[in-house]
Design a protein around this motif. Structure first.
Motif, PDB file in Angstrom:
ATOM      1  N   PHE A 193       9.663  40.474  18.513  1.00 33.59           N
ATOM      2  CA  PHE A 193       9.540  40.252  17.076  1.00 33.59           C
ATOM      3  C   PHE A 193       8.777  41.412  16.446  1.00 33.59           C
ATOM      4  O   PHE A 193       8.088  42.164  17.124  1.00 33.59           O
ATOM      5  CB  PHE A 193       8.849  38.920  16.762  1.00 33.59           C
ATOM      6  N   ARG A 194       8.956  41.567  15.160  1.00 32.56           N
ATOM      7  CA  ARG A 194       8.353  42.680  14.428  1.00 32.56           C
ATOM      8  C   ARG A 194       6.998  42.264  13.873  1.00 32.56           C
ATOM      9  O   ARG A 194       6.868  41.222  13.231  1.00 32.56           O
ATOM     10  CB  ARG A 194       9.277  43.109  13.291  1.00 32.56           C
ATOM     11  N   THR A 195       5.999  43.099  14.117  1.00 34.51           N
ATOM     12  CA  THR A 195       4.661  42.826  13.616  1.00 34.51           C
ATOM     13  C   THR A 195       4.170  44.041  12.833  1.00 34.51           C
ATOM     14  O   THR A 195       4.733  45.136  12.927  1.00 34.51           O
ATOM     15  CB  THR A 195       3.683  42.523  14.765  1.00 34.51           C
ATOM     16  N   SER A 196       3.108  43.859  12.091  1.00 34.90           N
ATOM     17  CA  SER A 196       2.617  44.921  11.206  1.00 34.90           C
ATOM     18  C   SER A 196       2.313  46.240  11.916  1.00 34.90           C
ATOM     19  O   SER A 196       2.627  47.314  11.381  1.00 34.90           O
ATOM     20  CB  SER A 196       1.388  44.430  10.444  1.00 34.90           C
ATOM     21  N   ARG A 234      12.639  35.233  21.296  1.00 31.25           N
ATOM     22  CA  ARG A 234      13.145  35.963  22.455  1.00 31.25           C
ATOM     23  C   ARG A 234      14.137  37.022  21.978  1.00 31.25           C
ATOM     24  O   ARG A 234      15.070  36.716  21.230  1.00 31.25           O
ATOM     25  CB  ARG A 234      13.834  35.017  23.437  1.00 31.25           C
ATOM     26  N   ASP A 235      13.902  38.267  22.394  1.00 33.22           N
ATOM     27  CA  ASP A 235      14.842  39.362  22.119  1.00 33.22           C
ATOM     28  C   ASP A 235      15.193  39.487  20.640  1.00 33.22           C
ATOM     29  O   ASP A 235      16.342  39.728  20.267  1.00 33.22           O
ATOM     30  CB  ASP A 235      16.129  39.167  22.923  1.00 33.22           C
ATOM     31  N   GLY A 236      14.206  39.306  19.779  1.00 31.01           N
ATOM     32  CA  GLY A 236      14.424  39.497  18.361  1.00 31.01           C
ATOM     33  C   GLY A 236      15.037  38.322  17.641  1.00 31.01           C
ATOM     34  O   GLY A 236      15.420  38.437  16.485  1.00 31.01           O
ATOM     35  N   CYS A 286      10.341  32.762  26.884  1.00 34.24           N
ATOM     36  CA  CYS A 286      10.194  33.150  25.475  1.00 34.24           C
ATOM     37  C   CYS A 286       8.739  33.011  25.037  1.00 34.24           C
ATOM     38  O   CYS A 286       7.947  32.303  25.666  1.00 34.24           O
ATOM     39  CB  CYS A 286      11.090  32.292  24.582  1.00 34.24           C
ATOM     40  N   ASP A 287       8.429  33.723  23.979  1.00 30.72           N
ATOM     41  CA  ASP A 287       7.140  33.527  23.313  1.00 30.72           C
ATOM     42  C   ASP A 287       7.166  32.157  22.633  1.00 30.72           C
ATOM     43  O   ASP A 287       8.179  31.753  22.081  1.00 30.72           O
ATOM     44  CB  ASP A 287       6.922  34.626  22.280  1.00 30.72           C
ATOM     45  N   ILE A 288       6.058  31.447  22.707  1.00 22.80           N
ATOM     46  CA  ILE A 288       5.925  30.155  22.030  1.00 22.80           C
ATOM     47  C   ILE A 288       4.744  30.265  21.079  1.00 22.80           C
ATOM     48  O   ILE A 288       3.659  30.706  21.460  1.00 22.80           O
ATOM     49  CB  ILE A 288       5.721  29.000  23.029  1.00 22.80           C
ATOM     50  N   HIS A 291       7.014  35.227  12.095  1.00 23.26           N
ATOM     51  CA  HIS A 291       7.342  36.548  12.578  1.00 23.26           C
ATOM     52  C   HIS A 291       8.592  37.079  11.879  1.00 23.26           C
ATOM     53  O   HIS A 291       9.491  36.325  11.551  1.00 23.26           O
ATOM     54  CB  HIS A 291       7.641  36.518  14.077  1.00 23.26           C
ATOM     55  N   SER A 292       8.653  38.389  11.704  1.00 20.07           N
ATOM     56  CA  SER A 292       9.903  39.031  11.335  1.00 20.07           C
ATOM     57  C   SER A 292      10.598  39.417  12.627  1.00 20.07           C
ATOM     58  O   SER A 292      10.005  40.075  13.471  1.00 20.07           O
ATOM     59  CB  SER A 292       9.637  40.290  10.487  1.00 20.07           C
TER      60      SER A 292
END
Length: 303
Positions: free
Chosen positions: A29-32, A193-195, A206-208, A300-301
């Motif tokens: 995922f995209r973070t700042s 997961r994977d964007g 996956c991230d939780i 998240h983006s």
């Protein structure tokens, strides 16, 4: 009865956990910190104010808690200059495998900090109990009073973790995260997961994550604090989306303006909450008076 907190913890931090095996948030995922150097620039401005309020100690800390791949810590280290840069000690705190980055030391525990501690999207990755109402849990009673028969994440572990982190600091502690207030609580447990946003599964694939009750965290840590939006905080720290110059200078300025606009987008990263605690330093010396944070549903983006 299913133990949500234990399963969540094992899925992220167990022997085969998502983060334990070395997965980095940037891949999912995209973070700042991935947008560009501008967040690090703003945090260095904040750190310089903390440093001045502390009287410019011989060593000044920047502690990045939940550092992931160390992108933020590395950017702060590389951009720091002058007296602050010469005295700066950068620590990345992460349970997963460290990354070899010049000038960045790694730790699996939060050290004492004289300077600025930042938990950037750290609290949302702290597992917590999940309950279905009605519930007599004291945290729910106080911080999620309209639960009814719905589902909720009990924020007690996050409150405890943030209070402990703030207690380790002389200077300032900053949590940057997506979240909600007592007036707008909603069940938000999800996976990435994977964007892509996916159903949360507890097998380490996956991230939780779930939104953070930043008002409860603020209350748990106590003291002098403010809770404002990233959009307003970055403007107060000097980030502007103004485009200037001509030719290549204009192109570089326009690219920077686009990155700043993404960081300050109120429907995206700009809607994140900044919870800033002064730890022996008045918050008024660090940020001017700003409007209070009003959360939006953004998380998240995705990549």
């Amino acid at each position: 009865m299913f133990d949500w907190e234990a399963a969540w913890h094992a899925a992220l931090y167990g022997p085969a956990g998502f983060f334990t095996r070395g997965e980095k948030p940037a891949a999912h995922f995209r973070t700042s910190p991935l947008v560009g150097p501008e967040l690090a620039e703003a945090l260095l401005t904040l750190l310089s104010r903390v440093d001045a309020a502390l009287g410019c100690p011989p060593v000044v800390d920047f502690v990045d808690v939940g550092a992931g791949g160390g992108e933020l810590a590395s950017a702060v280290r590389s951009l720091a200059s002058g007296s602050l840069g010469a005295r700066l000690r950068v620590t990345a705190v992460e349970l997963g495998p460290p990354v070899d980055l010049p000038g960045v030391r790694w730790s699996s525990t939060i050290p004492r900090c004289e300077g600025l501690l930042v938990g950037h999207e750290w609290l949302d990755a702290i597992p917590c109990p999940v309950v279905r109402g009605p519930s007599s849990d004291p945290w729910i009673t106080r911080w999620w009073p309209s639960l009814g028969d719905g589902w909720a994440e009990v924020g007690t572990p996050r409150d405890t973790a943030w209070a402990a982190a703030v207690g380790s600091v002389r200077g300032a502690a900053l949590a940057i995260d997506y979240g909600h207030l007592v007036s707008s609580r909603h069940f938000s447990l999800t996976g990435y997961r994977d964007g892509r946003q996916v159903e949360p599964v507890f097998d380490g694939s996956c991230d939780i994550t779930a939104h953070v009750a930043l008002d409860a965290c603020a209350d748990a840590a106590g003291g002098d604090f403010v809770l404002v939006s990233q959009r307003d905080a970055l403007a107060a720290l000097g980030l502007s989306s103004e485009v200037t110059g001509s030719g290549w200078e204009w192109l570089e300025s326009a690219a920077r303006a686009g990155r700043v606009a993404e960081l300050r987008d109120p429907l995206g990263l700009g809607g994140f909450g900044w919870l800033l605690h002064g730890c022996g330093v008045p918050v008024s010396a660090l940020l001017p008076s700003l409007p209070p944070w009003r959360p939006n549903p953004a998380s998240h983006s995705v990549v």
